[in-house]
Design a protein around this motif. Sequence first.
Motif, PDB file in Angstrom:
ATOM      1  N   LEU A 271     -40.199 -14.859   1.578  1.00 33.49           N
ATOM      2  CA  LEU A 271     -41.584 -15.131   1.160  1.00 33.49           C
ATOM      3  C   LEU A 271     -41.803 -16.604   0.844  1.00 33.49           C
ATOM      4  O   LEU A 271     -42.932 -17.031   0.634  1.00 33.49           O
ATOM      5  CB  LEU A 271     -41.928 -14.326  -0.098  1.00 33.49           C
ATOM      6  CG  LEU A 271     -42.121 -12.819   0.028  1.00 33.49           C
ATOM      7  CD1 LEU A 271     -42.366 -12.230  -1.354  1.00 33.49           C
ATOM      8  CD2 LEU A 271     -43.297 -12.510   0.944  1.00 33.49           C
ATOM      9  N   GLY A 272     -40.718 -17.367   0.735  1.00 29.38           N
ATOM     10  CA  GLY A 272     -40.833 -18.763   0.326  1.00 29.38           C
ATOM     11  C   GLY A 272     -40.644 -18.948  -1.169  1.00 29.38           C
ATOM     12  O   GLY A 272     -40.724 -20.065  -1.687  1.00 29.38           O
ATOM     13  N   PHE A 273     -40.396 -17.863  -1.895  1.00 33.60           N
ATOM     14  CA  PHE A 273     -40.188 -17.921  -3.342  1.00 33.60           C
ATOM     15  C   PHE A 273     -38.719 -18.268  -3.576  1.00 33.60           C
ATOM     16  O   PHE A 273     -37.871 -17.408  -3.801  1.00 33.60           O
ATOM     17  CB  PHE A 273     -40.560 -16.569  -3.950  1.00 33.60           C
ATOM     18  CG  PHE A 273     -40.323 -16.431  -5.430  1.00 33.60           C
ATOM     19  CD1 PHE A 273     -40.324 -17.532  -6.284  1.00 33.60           C
ATOM     20  CD2 PHE A 273     -40.133 -15.182  -5.994  1.00 33.60           C
ATOM     21  CE1 PHE A 273     -40.112 -17.396  -7.636  1.00 33.60           C
ATOM     22  CE2 PHE A 273     -39.920 -15.028  -7.353  1.00 33.60           C
ATOM     23  CZ  PHE A 273     -39.911 -16.126  -8.177  1.00 33.60           C
ATOM     24  N   SER A 274     -38.414 -19.551  -3.506  1.00 35.58           N
ATOM     25  CA  SER A 274     -37.021 -20.009  -3.464  1.00 35.58           C
ATOM     26  C   SER A 274     -36.409 -20.204  -4.848  1.00 35.58           C
ATOM     27  O   SER A 274     -35.197 -20.209  -4.987  1.00 35.58           O
ATOM     28  CB  SER A 274     -36.957 -21.327  -2.701  1.00 35.58           C
ATOM     29  OG  SER A 274     -37.752 -22.302  -3.353  1.00 35.58           O
ATOM     30  N   PHE A 275     -37.238 -20.353  -5.876  1.00 38.44           N
ATOM     31  CA  PHE A 275     -36.681 -20.702  -7.199  1.00 38.44           C
ATOM     32  C   PHE A 275     -36.526 -19.467  -8.089  1.00 38.44           C
ATOM     33  O   PHE A 275     -36.538 -19.562  -9.307  1.00 38.44           O
ATOM     34  CB  PHE A 275     -37.561 -21.759  -7.887  1.00 38.44           C
ATOM     35  CG  PHE A 275     -39.018 -21.405  -7.994  1.00 38.44           C
ATOM     36  CD1 PHE A 275     -39.878 -21.682  -6.949  1.00 38.44           C
ATOM     37  CD2 PHE A 275     -39.535 -20.808  -9.128  1.00 38.44           C
ATOM     38  CE1 PHE A 275     -41.227 -21.356  -7.036  1.00 38.44           C
ATOM     39  CE2 PHE A 275     -40.867 -20.492  -9.234  1.00 38.44           C
ATOM     40  CZ  PHE A 275     -41.718 -20.765  -8.176  1.00 38.44           C
ATOM     41  N   HIS A 276     -36.315 -18.311  -7.471  1.00 39.29           N
ATOM     42  CA  HIS A 276     -36.224 -17.055  -8.221  1.00 39.29           C
ATOM     43  C   HIS A 276     -35.044 -17.018  -9.186  1.00 39.29           C
ATOM     44  O   HIS A 276     -35.053 -16.273 -10.154  1.00 39.29           O
ATOM     45  CB  HIS A 276     -36.142 -15.868  -7.253  1.00 39.29           C
ATOM     46  CG  HIS A 276     -35.091 -16.000  -6.200  1.00 39.29           C
ATOM     47  ND1 HIS A 276     -33.748 -15.965  -6.455  1.00 39.29           N
ATOM     48  CD2 HIS A 276     -35.201 -16.201  -4.856  1.00 39.29           C
ATOM     49  CE1 HIS A 276     -33.068 -16.111  -5.351  1.00 39.29           C
ATOM     50  NE2 HIS A 276     -33.924 -16.276  -4.345  1.00 39.29           N
ATOM     51  N   SER A 277     -34.009 -17.811  -8.899  1.00 41.57           N
ATOM     52  CA  SER A 277     -32.833 -17.763  -9.770  1.00 41.57           C
ATOM     53  C   SER A 277     -32.632 -19.066 -10.532  1.00 41.57           C
ATOM     54  O   SER A 277     -31.529 -19.337 -11.045  1.00 41.57           O
ATOM     55  CB  SER A 277     -31.586 -17.443  -8.943  1.00 41.57           C
ATOM     56  OG  SER A 277     -31.719 -16.160  -8.365  1.00 41.57           O
TER      57      SER A 277
ATOM     58  N   LEU B 280     -47.391 -17.985  -7.537  1.00 46.43           N
ATOM     59  CA  LEU B 280     -46.730 -17.305  -6.411  1.00 46.43           C
ATOM     60  C   LEU B 280     -46.025 -16.042  -6.910  1.00 46.43           C
ATOM     61  O   LEU B 280     -46.082 -14.987  -6.262  1.00 46.43           O
ATOM     62  CB  LEU B 280     -45.731 -18.257  -5.748  1.00 46.43           C
ATOM     63  CG  LEU B 280     -44.855 -17.645  -4.651  1.00 46.43           C
ATOM     64  CD1 LEU B 280     -45.717 -17.182  -3.479  1.00 46.43           C
ATOM     65  CD2 LEU B 280     -43.818 -18.652  -4.168  1.00 46.43           C
ATOM     66  N   GLU B 281     -45.380 -16.158  -8.066  1.00 50.07           N
ATOM     67  CA  GLU B 281     -44.702 -15.004  -8.631  1.00 50.07           C
ATOM     68  C   GLU B 281     -45.698 -13.889  -8.950  1.00 50.07           C
ATOM     69  O   GLU B 281     -45.448 -12.709  -8.678  1.00 50.07           O
ATOM     70  CB  GLU B 281     -43.986 -15.410  -9.927  1.00 50.07           C
ATOM     71  CG  GLU B 281     -43.005 -16.551  -9.777  1.00 50.07           C
ATOM     72  CD  GLU B 281     -43.666 -17.907 -10.008  1.00 50.07           C
ATOM     73  OE1 GLU B 281     -44.487 -18.303  -9.156  1.00 50.07           O
ATOM     74  OE2 GLU B 281     -43.352 -18.579 -10.995  1.00 50.07           O
TER      75      GLU B 281
ATOM     76  N   VAL C 280     -43.170 -25.547  -3.979  1.00 46.70           N
ATOM     77  CA  VAL C 280     -43.342 -24.187  -3.442  1.00 46.70           C
ATOM     78  C   VAL C 280     -44.701 -23.634  -3.850  1.00 46.70           C
ATOM     79  O   VAL C 280     -45.411 -23.010  -3.044  1.00 46.70           O
ATOM     80  CB  VAL C 280     -42.195 -23.279  -3.939  1.00 46.70           C
ATOM     81  CG1 VAL C 280     -42.480 -21.825  -3.610  1.00 46.70           C
ATOM     82  CG2 VAL C 280     -40.873 -23.713  -3.311  1.00 46.70           C
ATOM     83  N   THR C 281     -45.068 -23.860  -5.100  1.00 45.45           N
ATOM     84  CA  THR C 281     -46.355 -23.372  -5.583  1.00 45.45           C
ATOM     85  C   THR C 281     -47.498 -23.962  -4.770  1.00 45.45           C
ATOM     86  O   THR C 281     -48.436 -23.255  -4.369  1.00 45.45           O
ATOM     87  CB  THR C 281     -46.530 -23.728  -7.071  1.00 45.45           C
ATOM     88  OG1 THR C 281     -45.530 -23.037  -7.831  1.00 45.45           O
ATOM     89  CG2 THR C 281     -47.911 -23.333  -7.572  1.00 45.45           C
TER      90      THR C 281
END
Lengths: 373, 120
Positions: free
Chosen positions: A19-25, A123-124, A179-180
């Motif tokens: 999804l492009g949500f790369s900073f999840h961790s 995005l989250e 990303v946002t």
Amino acid sequence: MERRESPARADWQAKFAALGFSFHSADGGYWNESACYRFSASEIDELEAATLELQRLALAAVKHLVTEQRCAQMLIPPAFVPLVEKSWLQNAPSLYGRFDLAYDGRQPPKLLEYNADTPTSILEAAVAQWQWLEETGRPDQFNSLHEKLIERWRTLASAWPPQTAVHFSCVKDHEEDRVTIEYLRDTAAQAGLETAFAYVEDLGWNGAAFVDLDDKPLSAWFKLYPWEWLMREPFGAHLATAALPIVEPPWKALLSNKAILAVLWELFPDHPNLLPAYFSPDYLGADFVKKPFLSREGANISFSGKRRDIRSEGPYGAEGFVYQARAELPAFDGRYPVIGAWVVGDEAAGIGIREDVTPITTNRSQFVPHFFE
Amino acid sequence: MLGTVLIGACSDENIPKDRYVYKAQQECVQDWGESNCEPSRKSSGAGAAAAGALAGAYFFGPRFNQIVETPGGKHVWSGTPDRPAVNPQNGNYMGSKAMNVPTPRGGFGSSARATGSIGT
């Protein structure tokens, strides 16, 4: 409202990466789907109503500050007061904002602060938790962010000359912001707008207009960069002469300052969605929270009270403080959730929940998905 | 076509590198006033042929790194290509339309470097 244990999907990291949500961790684990929050439909109705009501109060406060010429009290530099006032009087449109609320399902939602200028975690809230909802088979979610953002871009574009391109900007070396902004740019593209990207630091001034690295003049600008910084930096002097539609508009500088909390309480005392707030602690009891006017991501917030003192570090505070009565932030399984209630335009558009191990929500908090039934 | 010609001329090694150079007199005068602008001329000596080709094609403003008296009577530092002077009357960068001065950049972003976090 309750916090539930929830089995994490085995491949959620890969799905978010797609999804492009790369900073999840980031920061040791930003996204947390080993738990979720459950709401009843009536609780969601209450949150939606409170969001709409707080937006109404916020706009009334801006009208008051402009009418009564109180912009200077909100730290607007004198040279920028006409720009702020003009943008309000000409109804310069807003895209979005996020109210941070204390809520436990029993007492009315209480406003902790309004992130009106540069809210993140969208995005989250808009995409990631919606994917979680669909894949875990939960009944429903308070979330129409994506659709409303696209529709709102169409409204904004209708006031601009045809074929206006929107440049999107954030600072370099900041993954979350990059990303946002790419997500927000995508919502604009889906609304049919031409878009481009330029880092804030790369923008130029050609004597008549702001330009990107190809020397192409900006014709509309979405900036994930706060007004209080724009106004005080070397190119700030050109903002008034550039005649550039900017999202968020200049009048949002009045709302992104935490001094607005004291102004709201002054205008709407005893409102059920507000906490008492003043420019001095003298009117509050023993328990209060001291917040710098311009702090970001929970920096330099301090709790004073009989029970315990808590303080966060940071570079803010020289600009002054607002003092807010301490909300009874509920703890669920030892976590303190804050409801991020989104407005798109003036419409309530959904919520996202961040929880922390202390009552101060910082940039180390975790995003936890929600559903209602 | 005109643009192509100018871009080609712009790279001519005979254009001085020690002063502001404009395509139009009006652009030079707007920045520095008439007294500080002059058209390019033929010259004698080495490179005269090339200089002759430039005659009248450009307008020269002040040399870099000098103190210059502006039409308003104020004395300003003329700046350099990397750090062009600021017009004391309107806050704009001098030489923003000069051919040999790159567009000033970096006027936003310093607060982020100082504090770190951006979003809220």
